[in-house]
Motif scaffolding. Structure first.
Motif, PDB file in Angstrom:
ATOM      1  N   ARG A   1      -5.329  12.788  11.427  1.00  0.00           N
ATOM      2  CA  ARG A   1      -3.951  12.628  11.909  1.00  0.00           C
ATOM      3  C   ARG A   1      -3.719  11.238  12.483  1.00  0.00           C
ATOM      4  NH1 ARG A   1       0.833  14.433  13.630  1.00  0.00           N
ATOM      5  NH2 ARG A   1       1.510  13.902  15.734  1.00  0.00           N
ATOM      6  N   GLN A   2      -4.652  10.742  13.275  1.00  0.00           N
ATOM      7  CA  GLN A   2      -4.479   9.425  13.863  1.00  0.00           C
ATOM      8  C   GLN A   2      -4.439   8.338  12.801  1.00  0.00           C
ATOM      9  OE1 GLN A   2      -3.825   8.898  17.233  1.00  0.00           O
ATOM     10  NE2 GLN A   2      -3.172   6.974  16.270  1.00  0.00           N
ATOM     11  N   ALA A   3      -5.300   8.469  11.803  1.00  0.00           N
ATOM     12  CA  ALA A   3      -5.310   7.492  10.713  1.00  0.00           C
ATOM     13  C   ALA A   3      -3.991   7.507   9.956  1.00  0.00           C
ATOM     14  CB  ALA A   3      -6.466   7.786   9.771  1.00  0.00           C
ATOM     15  N   ALA A   4      -3.452   8.688   9.729  1.00  0.00           N
ATOM     16  CA  ALA A   4      -2.186   8.796   8.999  1.00  0.00           C
ATOM     17  C   ALA A   4      -1.034   8.224   9.818  1.00  0.00           C
ATOM     18  CB  ALA A   4      -1.918  10.255   8.639  1.00  0.00           C
ATOM     19  N   LEU A   5      -1.029   8.504  11.107  1.00  0.00           N
ATOM     20  CA  LEU A   5       0.030   7.960  11.959  1.00  0.00           C
ATOM     21  C   LEU A   5      -0.034   6.438  12.001  1.00  0.00           C
ATOM     22  CD1 LEU A   5      -0.105  10.458  14.962  1.00  0.00           C
ATOM     23  CD2 LEU A   5       1.756  10.237  13.302  1.00  0.00           C
ATOM     24  N   ASP A   6      -1.242   5.905  12.045  1.00  0.00           N
ATOM     25  CA  ASP A   6      -1.406   4.455  12.149  1.00  0.00           C
ATOM     26  C   ASP A   6      -0.960   3.739  10.878  1.00  0.00           C
ATOM     27  OD1 ASP A   6      -2.425   4.757  14.671  1.00  0.00           O
ATOM     28  OD2 ASP A   6      -4.525   4.537  14.087  1.00  0.00           O
ATOM     29  N   ARG A   7      -1.278   4.303   9.717  1.00  0.00           N
ATOM     30  CA  ARG A   7      -1.014   3.588   8.463  1.00  0.00           C
ATOM     31  C   ARG A   7       0.247   4.061   7.754  1.00  0.00           C
ATOM     32  NH1 ARG A   7      -5.317   1.513   3.953  1.00  0.00           N
ATOM     33  NH2 ARG A   7      -3.786   0.592   2.538  1.00  0.00           N
ATOM     34  N   TYR A   8       0.577   5.329   7.902  1.00  0.00           N
ATOM     35  CA  TYR A   8       1.683   5.896   7.121  1.00  0.00           C
ATOM     36  C   TYR A   8       2.791   6.452   8.016  1.00  0.00           C
ATOM     37  CZ  TYR A   8      -1.755   5.416   3.426  1.00  0.00           C
ATOM     38  OH  TYR A   8      -2.690   4.903   2.544  1.00  0.00           O
ATOM     39  N   GLY A   9       3.007   5.787   9.135  1.00  0.00           N
ATOM     40  CA  GLY A   9       4.078   6.197  10.034  1.00  0.00           C
ATOM     41  C   GLY A   9       5.447   5.823   9.491  1.00  0.00           C
ATOM     42  N   LEU A  10       6.452   6.577   9.907  1.00  0.00           N
ATOM     43  CA  LEU A  10       7.807   6.371   9.390  1.00  0.00           C
ATOM     44  C   LEU A  10       8.393   5.043   9.855  1.00  0.00           C
ATOM     45  CD1 LEU A  10      10.083   7.775   7.771  1.00  0.00           C
ATOM     46  CD2 LEU A  10      10.928   8.667   9.953  1.00  0.00           C
ATOM     47  N   LYS A  11       8.106   4.631  11.086  1.00  0.00           N
ATOM     48  CA  LYS A  11       8.689   3.403  11.631  1.00  0.00           C
ATOM     49  C   LYS A  11       8.290   2.192  10.791  1.00  0.00           C
ATOM     50  CE  LYS A  11       9.026   0.664  15.878  1.00  0.00           C
ATOM     51  NZ  LYS A  11       8.601   0.557  17.312  1.00  0.00           N
ATOM     52  N   ARG A  12       7.018   2.082  10.449  1.00  0.00           N
ATOM     53  CA  ARG A  12       6.556   0.964   9.612  1.00  0.00           C
ATOM     54  C   ARG A  12       7.182   1.014   8.233  1.00  0.00           C
ATOM     55  NH1 ARG A  12       4.759   1.234   4.897  1.00  0.00           N
ATOM     56  NH2 ARG A  12       3.448   2.986   5.516  1.00  0.00           N
ATOM     57  N   PHE A  13       7.246   2.191   7.654  1.00  0.00           N
ATOM     58  CA  PHE A  13       7.817   2.387   6.321  1.00  0.00           C
ATOM     59  C   PHE A  13       9.265   1.913   6.279  1.00  0.00           C
ATOM     60  CE2 PHE A  13      10.325   5.362   3.655  1.00  0.00           C
ATOM     61  CZ  PHE A  13       9.786   5.104   2.411  1.00  0.00           C
ATOM     62  N   LEU A  14      10.071   2.346   7.227  1.00  0.00           N
ATOM     63  CA  LEU A  14      11.486   1.966   7.233  1.00  0.00           C
ATOM     64  C   LEU A  14      11.655   0.477   7.513  1.00  0.00           C
ATOM     65  CD1 LEU A  14      13.032   5.024   9.110  1.00  0.00           C
ATOM     66  CD2 LEU A  14      13.080   4.556   6.647  1.00  0.00           C
ATOM     67  N   ALA A  15      10.815  -0.078   8.375  1.00  0.00           N
ATOM     68  CA  ALA A  15      10.892  -1.511   8.653  1.00  0.00           C
ATOM     69  C   ALA A  15      10.572  -2.323   7.399  1.00  0.00           C
ATOM     70  CB  ALA A  15       9.935  -1.874   9.784  1.00  0.00           C
ATOM     71  N   ASP A  16       9.563  -1.904   6.650  1.00  0.00           N
ATOM     72  CA  ASP A  16       9.216  -2.594   5.404  1.00  0.00           C
ATOM     73  C   ASP A  16      10.371  -2.533   4.415  1.00  0.00           C
ATOM     74  OD1 ASP A  16       6.754  -3.148   6.454  1.00  0.00           O
ATOM     75  OD2 ASP A  16       5.642  -1.722   5.215  1.00  0.00           O
ATOM     76  N   TRP A  17      10.996  -1.372   4.303  1.00  0.00           N
ATOM     77  CA  TRP A  17      12.108  -1.239   3.370  1.00  0.00           C
ATOM     78  C   TRP A  17      13.321  -2.053   3.811  1.00  0.00           C
ATOM     79  CZ3 TRP A  17      12.954  -0.341  -1.414  1.00  0.00           C
ATOM     80  CH2 TRP A  17      12.035   0.395  -2.166  1.00  0.00           C
ATOM     81  N   ASN A  18      13.601  -2.063   5.097  1.00  0.00           N
ATOM     82  CA  ASN A  18      14.735  -2.859   5.568  1.00  0.00           C
ATOM     83  C   ASN A  18      14.528  -4.340   5.286  1.00  0.00           C
ATOM     84  OD1 ASN A  18      16.295  -0.717   6.493  1.00  0.00           O
ATOM     85  ND2 ASN A  18      15.395  -0.762   8.538  1.00  0.00           N
ATOM     86  N   HIS A  19      13.299  -4.797   5.412  1.00  0.00           N
ATOM     87  CA  HIS A  19      13.001  -6.201   5.113  1.00  0.00           C
ATOM     88  C   HIS A  19      13.279  -6.498   3.644  1.00  0.00           C
ATOM     89  CE1 HIS A  19      10.948 -10.078   5.278  1.00  0.00           C
ATOM     90  NE2 HIS A  19      10.297  -9.714   4.203  1.00  0.00           N
ATOM     91  N   VAL A  20      12.839  -5.613   2.749  1.00  0.00           N
ATOM     92  CA  VAL A  20      13.069  -5.827   1.309  1.00  0.00           C
ATOM     93  C   VAL A  20      14.565  -5.732   0.993  1.00  0.00           C
ATOM     94  CG1 VAL A  20      12.794  -4.689  -0.930  1.00  0.00           C
ATOM     95  CG2 VAL A  20      10.794  -5.174   0.474  1.00  0.00           C
ATOM     96  N   ILE A  21      15.234  -4.759   1.571  1.00  0.00           N
ATOM     97  CA  ILE A  21      16.681  -4.600   1.310  1.00  0.00           C
ATOM     98  C   ILE A  21      17.436  -5.845   1.726  1.00  0.00           C
ATOM     99  CG2 ILE A  21      18.731  -3.308   2.026  1.00  0.00           C
ATOM    100  CD1 ILE A  21      16.866  -0.816   2.168  1.00  0.00           C
ATOM    101  N   GLU A  22      17.129  -6.381   2.890  1.00  0.00           N
ATOM    102  CA  GLU A  22      17.820  -7.597   3.368  1.00  0.00           C
ATOM    103  C   GLU A  22      17.532  -8.779   2.439  1.00  0.00           C
ATOM    104  OE1 GLU A  22      16.469  -8.094   7.340  1.00  0.00           O
ATOM    105  OE2 GLU A  22      17.547  -6.335   8.107  1.00  0.00           O
ATOM    106  N   GLU A  23      16.285  -8.870   1.973  1.00  0.00           N
ATOM    107  CA  GLU A  23      15.907  -9.977   1.082  1.00  0.00           C
ATOM    108  C   GLU A  23      16.632  -9.878  -0.254  1.00  0.00           C
ATOM    109  OE1 GLU A  23      12.137 -11.180  -1.715  1.00  0.00           O
ATOM    110  OE2 GLU A  23      11.703 -10.217   0.215  1.00  0.00           O
TER     111      GLU A  23
END
Length: 320
Positions: free
Chosen positions: A295-317
């Motif tokens: 669970r800790q590994a999944a939260l660290d690497r596959y958390g929703l906050k990081r995912f959405l931040a990555d997508w927002n960066h691509v969308i803005e670009e």
């Protein structure tokens, strides 16, 4: 921003639509593959809107997310605008390539008018994308919470259409694994699996459940088993880790990075997977401990906050 995408992959879309945008989903009277509209079994926010094709032509759209080869032509027909030329576009690739791997050409190869986004680094490595710009945005999961009980000494498997997909999903490995632990196989198209494999019903039970019920059912099983040979990265594997389940998986594709040491067992040897399943059935305390690490590994690497931040960066670009 107003983002047009088709409802193709329910679990992935559930995470994507948690962002700050308005999400426009085509809907047709038959709710077929090109017009599913909103999900029926996932909880999506009010910012996800259904639009019939006739309303898309006049809709204010800032970005088109393509996910299947035919969607570019479909979007041009319905919108009267070409994704990538008249509208900013990305092509999201969910899958690992099939066919002449690693020489399989991607449908969006050699395009200078869009960005090709892969969901794993493995996928980007194995697809031949030609000169098309690529990026990787790893999965993010809406956290279902730590629900693990492991009270049932059975192994959970999540796979759709295991009979039809056969060796791809590791269906041929299930009889030997069922000798190590009784299996509960969840997913669409699993009916008749036990008979197909020649297993008694108590060693291989099947069921198709809505997402919320599936999470509860998974968490009651002692271990999550992922026998898939060739896949992108099963979201069910990441969801099981979020639930606090120890995982036993084939060491193939992106799983070797998703499951760190101490969160479960990875191997390319089916007999080692069977031994690992037996270990967790015989030692519930070890299952709990490794499940916490998963669970800790999944939260660290596959958390929703990081995912959405990555997508927002691509969308803005892309939309700049």
């Amino acid at each position: 921003m107003n983002i047009l995408l088709w409802h193709v992959h329910g679990s992935w879309t559930t995470s994507f639509v948690q962002g700050p945008h308005t999400y426009l989903l085509p809907v047709t009277p038959d709710r077929g593959p090109d017009g599913l509209g909103r999900a029926r079994t996932w909880d999506w926010p009010a910012s996800v809107l259904e639009l019939p094709p006739e309303r898309l032509r006049t809709a204010d759209i800032d970005l088109v997310v393509l996910q299947r080869p035919h969607e570019a032509a479909l979007a041009e027909e319905w919108l009267g605008r070409r994704p990538g030329r008249d509208l900013p576009a990305v092509y999201l690739e969910h899958n690992a390539p099939h066919g002449a791997v690693p020489d399989t050409r991607h449908p969006a190869a050699d395009r200078d008018d869009l960005l090709l986004v892969h969901v794993t680094h493995f996928n980007r490595l194995f697809w031949d994308s030609g000169s098309t710009r690529t990026a990787v945005i790893e999965h993010g999961i809406v956290d279902p919470g730590h629900r693990y009980t492991g009270r049932l000494a059975r192994a959970a498997v999540v796979v759709n259409e295991p009979v039809r997909r056969g060796r791809t999903t590791g269906t041929d490995l299930l009889p030997a694994l069922a000798a190590a632990a009784p299996l509960d196989v969840f997913g669409m198209g699993t009916e008749g699996l036990a008979g197909h494999l020649g297993l008694p019903p108590d060693r291989c039970r099947t069921q198709d459940l809505p997402q919320a019920e599936l999470h509860r059912a998974l968490a009651d099983r002692r271990v999550y088993l992922h026998p898939v040979r060739w896949t992108s990265l099963g979201l069910s594997l990441l969801e099981a880790m979020h639930l606090g389940m120890p995982v036993v998986a084939l060491a193939t594709t992106e799983a070797v990075h998703a499951v760190p040491p101490g969160a479960g067992v990875l191997s390319t040897r089916p007999e080692e997977l069977a031994d690992a399943v037996r270990h967790y059935l015989d030692d519930p305390a070890a299952a709990v401990t490794d499940g916490f690490r998963a669970r800790q590994a999944a939260l660290d690497r596959y958390g929703l906050k990081r995912f959405l931040a990555d997508w927002n960066h691509v969308i803005e670009e892309v939309c700049a």
